[in-house]
Design an enzyme around this catalytic site. Structure first.
Site, mmCIF file in Angstrom:
data_model
loop_
_atom_site.group_PDB
_atom_site.id
_atom_site.type_symbol
_atom_site.label_atom_id
_atom_site.label_comp_id
_atom_site.label_asym_id
_atom_site.label_seq_id
_atom_site.Cartn_x
_atom_site.Cartn_y
_atom_site.Cartn_z
ATOM 1 N N GLU A 1 0.804 -1.237 0.000
ATOM 2 C CA GLU A 1 0.000 0.000 0.000
ATOM 3 C C GLU A 1 0.830 1.277 0.000
ATOM 4 O O GLU A 1 0.632 2.161 0.836
ATOM 5 C CB GLU A 1 -0.968 -0.017 1.198
ATOM 6 C CG GLU A 1 -1.879 -1.236 1.184
ATOM 7 C CD GLU A 1 -2.763 -1.347 2.435
ATOM 8 O OE1 GLU A 1 -2.711 -0.470 3.291
ATOM 9 O OE2 GLU A 1 -3.500 -2.351 2.534
ATOM 10 N N ASN B 1 2.081 -5.240 -3.160
ATOM 11 C CA ASN B 1 0.670 -5.523 -2.874
ATOM 12 C C ASN B 1 -0.087 -4.231 -2.566
ATOM 13 O O ASN B 1 0.402 -3.398 -1.800
ATOM 14 C CB ASN B 1 0.628 -6.450 -1.642
ATOM 15 C CG ASN B 1 -0.731 -7.053 -1.363
ATOM 16 O OD1 ASN B 1 -1.343 -7.649 -2.254
ATOM 17 N ND2 ASN B 1 -1.206 -6.921 -0.131
ATOM 18 N N HIS C 1 -10.343 -5.651 -2.324
ATOM 19 C CA HIS C 1 -11.394 -5.367 -1.331
ATOM 20 C C HIS C 1 -12.481 -4.619 -2.094
ATOM 21 O O HIS C 1 -12.385 -3.413 -2.290
ATOM 22 C CB HIS C 1 -10.833 -4.539 -0.175
ATOM 23 C CG HIS C 1 -9.867 -5.301 0.661
ATOM 24 N ND1 HIS C 1 -10.245 -6.403 1.400
ATOM 25 C CD2 HIS C 1 -8.533 -5.159 0.855
ATOM 26 C CE1 HIS C 1 -9.181 -6.892 2.032
ATOM 27 N NE2 HIS C 1 -8.133 -6.157 1.717
ATOM 28 N N ASP D 1 -12.503 -9.704 -0.901
ATOM 29 C CA ASP D 1 -13.805 -9.748 -0.235
ATOM 30 C C ASP D 1 -14.700 -8.735 -0.945
ATOM 31 O O ASP D 1 -14.205 -7.834 -1.623
ATOM 32 C CB ASP D 1 -13.751 -9.530 1.294
ATOM 33 C CG ASP D 1 -12.969 -8.314 1.743
ATOM 34 O OD1 ASP D 1 -12.811 -7.367 0.952
ATOM 35 O OD2 ASP D 1 -12.532 -8.294 2.914
HETATM 36 O O1 G2I Z 1 -7.594 -3.894 6.554
HETATM 37 C C1 G2I Z 1 -7.758 -5.050 5.791
HETATM 38 C C2 G2I Z 1 -6.476 -5.479 5.139
HETATM 39 C C3 G2I Z 1 -6.040 -4.448 4.089
HETATM 40 N N1 G2I Z 1 -4.833 -4.873 3.416
HETATM 41 C C4 G2I Z 1 -3.737 -5.226 4.279
HETATM 42 C C5 G2I Z 1 -4.142 -6.211 5.364
HETATM 43 O O2 G2I Z 1 -3.075 -6.453 6.220
HETATM 44 C C6 G2I Z 1 -5.336 -5.700 6.136
HETATM 45 O O3 G2I Z 1 -5.633 -6.660 7.143
HETATM 46 C C7 G2I Z 1 -6.178 -6.171 8.316
HETATM 47 C C8 G2I Z 1 -6.417 -7.287 9.312
HETATM 48 O O4 G2I Z 1 -7.319 -8.217 8.751
HETATM 49 C C9 G2I Z 1 -7.007 -6.721 10.597
HETATM 50 O O5 G2I Z 1 -7.079 -7.740 11.589
HETATM 51 O O6 G2I Z 1 -5.324 -5.239 8.875
HETATM 52 C C10 G2I Z 1 -5.915 -4.584 9.983
HETATM 53 C C11 G2I Z 1 -5.036 -3.452 10.427
HETATM 54 O O7 G2I Z 1 -4.876 -2.528 9.393
HETATM 55 C C12 G2I Z 1 -6.144 -5.605 11.103
HETATM 56 O O8 G2I Z 1 -6.855 -4.995 12.161
HETATM 57 C C13 G2I Z 1 -6.170 -4.855 13.337
HETATM 58 C C14 G2I Z 1 -7.032 -3.994 14.256
HETATM 59 O O9 G2I Z 1 -7.274 -2.749 13.608
HETATM 60 C C15 G2I Z 1 -6.318 -3.770 15.526
HETATM 61 O O10 G2I Z 1 -7.152 -3.057 16.403
HETATM 62 C C16 G2I Z 1 -5.897 -5.099 16.129
HETATM 63 O O11 G2I Z 1 -5.106 -4.884 17.282
HETATM 64 O O12 G2I Z 1 -5.880 -6.084 13.967
HETATM 65 C C17 G2I Z 1 -5.105 -5.892 15.102
HETATM 66 C C18 G2I Z 1 -4.652 -7.254 15.635
HETATM 67 O O13 G2I Z 1 -5.757 -8.069 15.917
#
Ligand code: G2I
Length: 465
Positions: free
Chosen positions: A159, A200, A236, A266
């Site tokens: 990103e 990515n 997404h 998704d």
């Molecule tokens: O945001 C969706 C995806 C976009 N592209 C990059 C991916 O890496 C990203 O994945 C998501 C995760 O699925 C989430 O799980 O990235 C988020 C963060 O940007 C993740 O969320 C975070 C929460 O925001 C936090 O509060 C939490 O502490 O997950 C963390 C760990 O559980």
């Protein structure tokens, strides 16, 4: 004399059961869909999903992932805030746990992600430029070394562009300038010469200013010898808004000389879901899958989770969700069926009728079985077959089904049985979990096959012990 009569009775009953089996085979019954991973493999691509360690503690969800996916991306466990929370202090435990689960499920792993503006600790963001560059190289070197030989690919940089195609003004960009992306790729290649190195991003799925910028970067990397192997399109997406130029976009990257993967698919909708929205979502999933499947060099599709139960969408886009192929209760949605069909499967309902064959006479005394062979679906050069096995009047503990293909067909991949072939001859035996059948009970196994001039139905024989 009494004994002969009894034996004749069993034969008649088995024949009758065979007839019952034929009737069932012709009925428009629901059949279990072939897992996406098998369908994808038959097309030479992978089907992946993402999961966190926490999600993998949900045994039903873990089993769903193991059934459907042959590629795994850790949702958070390989990101900087987990792997190097303090400078020089590395924590690979959570990432290793996802790799171990993936290995146990016979899945490969996409590493995600080394350099990103998000989920990166403050100590990194607060470093002065000179130290930041060194910290980036050290982080990449240590993490890529740790996982060397264990991953299919790394999302090296994630990103880094804005919607208008300019560089995102992240702390990386502001402190290190344009060159940091190439430096990150070079450091990754130095640490692992074999793993595929990906750039990515999101909103790069169709042709547009942002994907143009990525395209130009990849082109210049290739011209300058900066190591890059692939481009990840996160995808997404929003229901009803799959970019029409997705296939064209994928194709132009492949034409440059890199591979492409859909890495985080998704397709969200305003909640609650309705039948109409779910139907649109299903055709959207098909469109995204078709775009990848149409281009040799689009190596696989990963969804960002499998079930709405664990999607990131509702917490980031309040009022939206229902973005994944399985619902909160892990039940397949229309999107799953559409995806399954896009990969050449049947979805939950077979699309073509089946053709039974003559049940064979039982052998081996009281233990016997019958089998019926059916073509579930057929396309140019390929087909999906299903064989139903039904026990005779006694319980059986093992079964073997044999046939000879009449038109030189062959079997390529099989589920729920082990198959040995010899020329046109096929011998299929039960696996350890489906050999035992109660009297009159049935089971089935499936396979993908190829055919040329004709795809005639072979006669099948079944023996039991
Ligand atoms: O945001 C969706 C995806 C976009 N592209 C990059 C991916 O890496 C990203 O994945 C998501 C995760 O699925 C989430 O799980 O990235 C988020 C963060 O940007 C993740 O969320 C975070 C929460 O925001 C936090 O509060 C939490 O502490 O997950 C963390 C760990 O559980």
């Amino acid at each position: 004399m009494a004994r002969r009569t009894w034996q004749a009775g069993i034969s008649a009953m088995v024949t009758a059961l065979g007839v019952v089996a034929i009737t069932l085979t012709n009925a428009p019954e629901a059949a279990a869909a072939s897992p996406l991973r098998d369908l994808a493999a038959a097309k030479g691509v992978y089907f992946g999903t993402a999961a966190t360690v926490g999600e993998l503690n949900d045994s039903a969800y873990k089993a769903l992932g193991a059934r459907e996916a042959d590629m795994m991306t850790p949702g958070n466990e390989m990101k900087w805030d987990t792997t190097e929370p303090n400078r020089g202090q590395f924590n690979f435990g959570p990432g290793d746990a996802v790799v171990a689960a993936a290995t146990a499920a016979n899945q490969r792993v996409r590493g995600h992600t080394l350099v990103w503006h998000s989920q990166t600790p403050n100590w990194v963001q607060n470093l002065p430029a000179t130290e930041l560059r060194q910290a980036m190289v050290d982080h990449i070197t240590t993490e890529v070394n740790h996982y060397e030989g264990k991953l299919y690919a790394w999302d090296v940089v994630n990103e880094a562009f804005s919607e208008d195609g300019t560089r995102r003004q992240s702390f990386w960009q502001q402190k290190l300038g344009d060159g940091y992306i190439a430096e990150a790729f070079r450091a990754a290649r130095a640490a692992d010469p074999a793993v595929k190195l990906y750039y990515n991003d999101y909103n790069t799925d169709g042709v547009g200013a942002k994907s143009d910028a990525v395209y130009n970067m990849v082109k210049s990397f290739l011209q300058q010898g900066v190591p890059i192997d692939g481009v990840g399109l996160q995808a997404h997406l929003i229901v009803g808004q799959v970019p029409g130029s997705m296939r064209q976009n994928i194709q132009r990257f492949v034409d440059l000389g890199v591979e492409v993967a859909i890495t985080e698919l998704d397709i969200r909708m305003p909640t609650p879901a309705t039948a109409a929205k779910l139907a649109t979502q299903a055709s959207d999933y098909k469109a995204a899958a078709d775009a990848c499947l149409a281009v040799a060099g689009c190596v696989g599709i990963t969804t960002w989770g499998l079930s709405d139960k664990y999607s990131w969408i509702p917490s980031v886009f309040p009022g939206e969700g229902a973005a994944l192929p399985f619902d909160d209760a892990l039940q397949a949605k229309p999107a799953y069926d559409a995806l399954n069909r896009a990969y050449g499967g049947t979805g939950s309902t077979p699309t073509s009728t089946t053709t039974p064959t003559t049940p064979t006479t039982p052998t081996g005394g009281a233990k016997s079985c019958t089998a019926s062979y059916a073509i579930v679906s057929q396309w140019q050069g390929g087909f999906q077959g299903e064989v139903k096995v039904t026990a005779g009047g006694s319980a059986v503990t093992a079964w073997t089904v044999t046939w000879t293909f009449p038109n030189g067909q062959s079997v390529s991949s099989v589920w729920n049985a082990s198959v040995v072939t010899s020329g046109s001859g096929v011998t299929a035996k039960n696996l350890n979990y489906n050999g035992r059948l109660d009297p009159g009970a049935g089971t089935a196994f499936g396979f993908l096959g190829s055919w040329n001039s004709a795809n005639g139905i072979p006669s099948v024989a079944c023996t039991a012990s």
